[in-house]
Design a protein around this motif. Structure first.
Motif, PDB file in Angstrom:
ATOM      1  N   UNK A   9     -24.993  17.180  15.698  1.00 46.84           N
ATOM      2  CA  UNK A   9     -25.030  16.033  16.610  1.00 46.84           C
ATOM      3  C   UNK A   9     -26.464  15.532  16.770  1.00 46.84           C
ATOM      4  N   UNK A  10     -27.409  16.446  16.880  1.00 47.19           N
ATOM      5  CA  UNK A  10     -28.815  16.047  16.983  1.00 47.19           C
ATOM      6  C   UNK A  10     -29.272  15.338  15.717  1.00 47.19           C
ATOM      7  N   UNK A  11     -28.855  15.840  14.562  1.00 48.85           N
ATOM      8  CA  UNK A  11     -29.225  15.212  13.296  1.00 48.85           C
ATOM      9  C   UNK A  11     -28.625  13.818  13.185  1.00 48.85           C
ATOM     10  N   UNK A  12     -27.379  13.650  13.605  1.00 47.73           N
ATOM     11  CA  UNK A  12     -26.757  12.320  13.608  1.00 47.73           C
ATOM     12  C   UNK A  12     -27.555  11.348  14.462  1.00 47.73           C
ATOM     13  N   UNK A  13     -27.913  11.755  15.661  1.00 45.63           N
ATOM     14  CA  UNK A  13     -28.659  10.878  16.560  1.00 45.63           C
ATOM     15  C   UNK A  13     -30.050  10.568  16.009  1.00 45.63           C
ATOM     16  N   UNK A  45     -24.514   3.497  16.159  1.00 45.75           N
ATOM     17  CA  UNK A  45     -24.267   4.860  15.670  1.00 45.75           C
ATOM     18  C   UNK A  45     -25.196   5.849  16.390  1.00 45.75           C
ATOM     19  N   UNK A  46     -26.445   5.459  16.612  1.00 40.60           N
ATOM     20  CA  UNK A  46     -27.370   6.325  17.354  1.00 40.60           C
ATOM     21  C   UNK A  46     -26.883   6.535  18.782  1.00 40.60           C
ATOM     22  N   UNK A  47     -26.362   5.483  19.397  1.00 41.15           N
ATOM     23  CA  UNK A  47     -25.813   5.612  20.753  1.00 41.15           C
ATOM     24  C   UNK A  47     -24.634   6.582  20.768  1.00 41.15           C
ATOM     25  N   UNK A  48     -23.812   6.552  19.722  1.00 41.73           N
ATOM     26  CA  UNK A  48     -22.689   7.489  19.636  1.00 41.73           C
ATOM     27  C   UNK A  48     -23.194   8.923  19.584  1.00 41.73           C
ATOM     28  N   UNK A  49     -24.240   9.165  18.806  1.00 45.35           N
ATOM     29  CA  UNK A  49     -24.807  10.508  18.727  1.00 45.35           C
ATOM     30  C   UNK A  49     -25.416  10.960  20.037  1.00 45.35           C
ATOM     31  N   UNK A  54     -25.115  14.171  25.039  1.00 43.83           N
ATOM     32  CA  UNK A  54     -25.080  14.267  26.496  1.00 43.83           C
ATOM     33  C   UNK A  54     -23.748  14.842  26.958  1.00 43.83           C
ATOM     34  N   UNK A  55     -22.661  14.406  26.340  1.00 41.88           N
ATOM     35  CA  UNK A  55     -21.346  14.884  26.715  1.00 41.88           C
ATOM     36  C   UNK A  55     -21.133  16.356  26.444  1.00 41.88           C
ATOM     37  N   UNK A  56     -21.847  16.896  25.464  1.00 43.39           N
ATOM     38  CA  UNK A  56     -21.716  18.317  25.153  1.00 43.39           C
ATOM     39  C   UNK A  56     -22.284  19.195  26.256  1.00 43.39           C
ATOM     40  N   UNK A  57     -23.254  18.683  27.000  1.00 45.09           N
ATOM     41  CA  UNK A  57     -23.919  19.484  28.017  1.00 45.09           C
ATOM     42  C   UNK A  57     -23.513  19.108  29.438  1.00 45.09           C
ATOM     43  N   UNK A  58     -22.539  18.223  29.570  1.00 45.89           N
ATOM     44  CA  UNK A  58     -22.018  17.871  30.891  1.00 45.89           C
ATOM     45  C   UNK A  58     -20.571  18.351  30.983  1.00 45.89           C
ATOM     46  N   UNK A  59     -19.936  18.004  32.049  1.00 46.26           N
ATOM     47  CA  UNK A  59     -18.565  18.473  32.266  1.00 46.26           C
ATOM     48  C   UNK A  59     -17.529  17.531  31.657  1.00 46.26           C
ATOM     49  N   UNK A  69     -17.056   8.729  20.982  1.00 45.62           N
ATOM     50  CA  UNK A  69     -17.809   8.863  19.745  1.00 45.62           C
ATOM     51  C   UNK A  69     -17.098   8.146  18.594  1.00 45.62           C
ATOM     52  N   UNK A  70     -15.803   8.324  18.493  1.00 48.40           N
ATOM     53  CA  UNK A  70     -15.045   7.682  17.419  1.00 48.40           C
ATOM     54  C   UNK A  70     -15.083   6.165  17.535  1.00 48.40           C
TER      55      UNK A  70
END
Length: 87
Positions: A9-13, A45-49, A54-59, A69-70
């Motif tokens: 995900x970091x690489x995509x962003x 695409x960068x915004x999606x990443x 951010x979503x991975x580290x929130x609830x 993301x899709x």
């Protein structure tokens, strides 16, 4: 598995952000519509990443995160496609 997911995900962003910056620099030099659309597409695409990271580290639930993301990836790819076929 979590480390691989975080890294991807970091690489995509990062890659999408770098491509958006490069396309924006090209647009400031040439002022063509293609480069503007390309910069916008890569920015989406960068915004999606970034939203996914951010979503991975929130609830946020995985379904909601992957839905956004899709949708953003599809929109970004569509804009990049339009930039490629625009005359």
């Amino acid at each position: 598995m979590t480390l691989l997911l975080n890294a991807s995900v970091a690489l995509l962003a990062l890659v999408a952000t770098a491509l958006a910056i490069l396309a924006f620099i090209g647009w400031t030099r040439n002022r063509t519509g293609r480069l503007a659309m390309l910069a916008i597409g890569f920015g989406i695409v960068a915004a999606a990443g970034i939203i996914t990271a951010i979503g991975m580290f929130t609830s946020q639930t995985p379904v909601a995160m992957l839905t956004w993301q899709s949708l953003l990836l599809a929109a970004g790819l569509f804009v990049v496609y339009l930039a490629a076929v625009k005359r």
